[in-house]
Design an enzyme around this catalytic site. Structure first.
Site, short mmCIF file in Angstrom:
data_model
loop_
_atom_site.label_atom_id
_atom_site.label_comp_id
_atom_site.label_asym_id
_atom_site.label_seq_id
_atom_site.Cartn_x
_atom_site.Cartn_y
_atom_site.Cartn_z
N ARG A 102 0.85 -1.18 0.00
CA ARG A 102 0.00 0.00 0.00
C ARG A 102 0.90 1.24 0.00
O ARG A 102 1.96 1.24 0.64
CB ARG A 102 -0.90 0.03 1.25
CG ARG A 102 -2.03 -0.99 1.22
CD ARG A 102 -3.13 -0.58 0.23
NE ARG A 102 -4.29 -1.44 0.31
CZ ARG A 102 -4.55 -2.47 -0.49
NH1 ARG A 102 -3.70 -2.80 -1.45
NH2 ARG A 102 -5.66 -3.18 -0.35
N HIS A 122 -2.04 0.61 -9.64
CA HIS A 122 -2.63 -0.40 -8.75
C HIS A 122 -3.20 -1.58 -9.56
O HIS A 122 -4.38 -1.91 -9.46
CB HIS A 122 -3.72 0.23 -7.87
CG HIS A 122 -3.95 -0.52 -6.59
ND1 HIS A 122 -4.18 0.09 -5.39
CD2 HIS A 122 -3.99 -1.85 -6.33
CE1 HIS A 122 -4.36 -0.82 -4.44
NE2 HIS A 122 -4.24 -2.01 -5.00
#
Ligand code: GLV
Length: 313
Positions: free
Chosen positions: A225, A273
């Protein structure tokens, strides 16, 4: 018959809904906010990055199922009802995808592809020393379900793999698995790969102190993340040569703001992502199995993917 609300920001939300309805026949599944019952009659919520009011008045949920491996989108949700078991995806096909992505990043560093691209621009024919994969040290930080798939993949590709996890490993592996203090783990790496979940302990973990423990000119790959990285410290490490490159699939703010330095820094490669896209069939199958098990009376806490809320994953 269970009442289920579903919400996903993913482009494939409509397809996911169709599949959920196929796999959970007999149950009512609604795409939030078009719920066909009162919110307090909902039994389950299935979601990925739900909006602020998604849980409003849903006071009788038996469980909340994350349509993702990470549950930071839930644990940081201001309206998350307390005391409801959370269940996350366990691999569900993402591990292999992420391992492919990381393997690409490792090869790119190991076989000097970025360097050769720069040489090409300078019309410079300049072979670099050959290093065996067995002598090329790649460290995987985060050794949960996905971290293990990544580490095994790299090990099978011949790399000198090591891994780091928070608590001591309870199983054996054909490579070193460190825990606790990470200085020994970091000290000899050519590439550091972050596969950590985002928790209170891992927020900002990749800061100047951690980066300074890597050998100079190391490479960094982040498939965890973005908020695990202090982005200013990462840029500084790239600027001062502590890091040679950073391949980032995640950023602290997504989409990455237009004026962010990551877009243009020569040492940074950005992907949006996409390292481990949700594998719809496998994910829906796993979620449907969990709901069927709970409907058959199995406690949520004992299911695969049950989240330890205090640990954050
Ligand atoms: C994606 O980032 C996930 O957590 O599944």
């Amino acid at each position: 018959m269970a009442n289920i609300s579903f919400y996903s920001v993913d482009d494939h939300a409509a397809q996911a809904l169709t599949l959920l309805r196929e796999k959970l026949t007999g149950h009512s599944i609604w795409q939030w906010p078009d719920i066909g019952c009162a919110a307090d009659e909902l039994d389950y919520a299935i979601c990925w990055q739900p909006p602020k009011d998604f849980f409003d008045r849903a006071d009788n949920l038996k469980s909340i199922l994350s349509m993702a491996a990470g549950v930071d989108h839930l644990l940081q949700h201001p309206g998350l009802p307390q005391g409801i078991p959370l269940i996350r995806l366990c691999d569900a096909g993402m591990g292999h995808k992420i391992a492919e992505y990381v393997h690409y990043g490792v090869l790119r560093a190991h076989r000097n592809f970025d360097q050769y691209q720069r040489y090409q621009q300078a019309r410079n024919w300049c072979p670099q020393p050959d290093i065996d994969a067995a002598d090329y040290r790649v460290g995987v930080m985060g050794f949960g379900v996905i971290g293990k798939v990544v580490a095994n993949h790299l090990h099978n590709a011949g790399y000198q793999v090591s891994a780091w996890k928070r608590s001591p490993p309870d199983d054996t592996h054909p490579y070193a698995v460190f825990s606790g203090d990470h200085s020994e783990f970091l000290a000899s790496l050519e590439v550091l790969v972050c596969v950590l979940p985002l928790t209170a302990q891992t927020k900002n973990i990749v800061d100047k102190n951690l980066l300074a423990q890597l050998p100079a000119q190391a490479h960094f790959i982040n498939v965890g993340r973005g908020s695990q990285v202090v982005e200013e410290d990462l840029l500084q490490a790239l600027d001062n040569g502590q890091l040679q490159s950073a391949l980032l699939d995640v950023c602290s703010q997504e989409p990455l703001p237009q004026d962010h330095r990551f877009w243009t820094h020569p040492g940074v490669s950005i992907t949006p992502h996409v390292a481990g896209p949700t594998q719809l069939h496998l994910s829906v199958t796993q979620i449907a199995q969990s709901i069927k098990a709970m409907e058959a009376g199995q406690p949520a806490q004992g299911l695969r993917g049950a989240v330890n809320i205090s640990a954050g994953y």
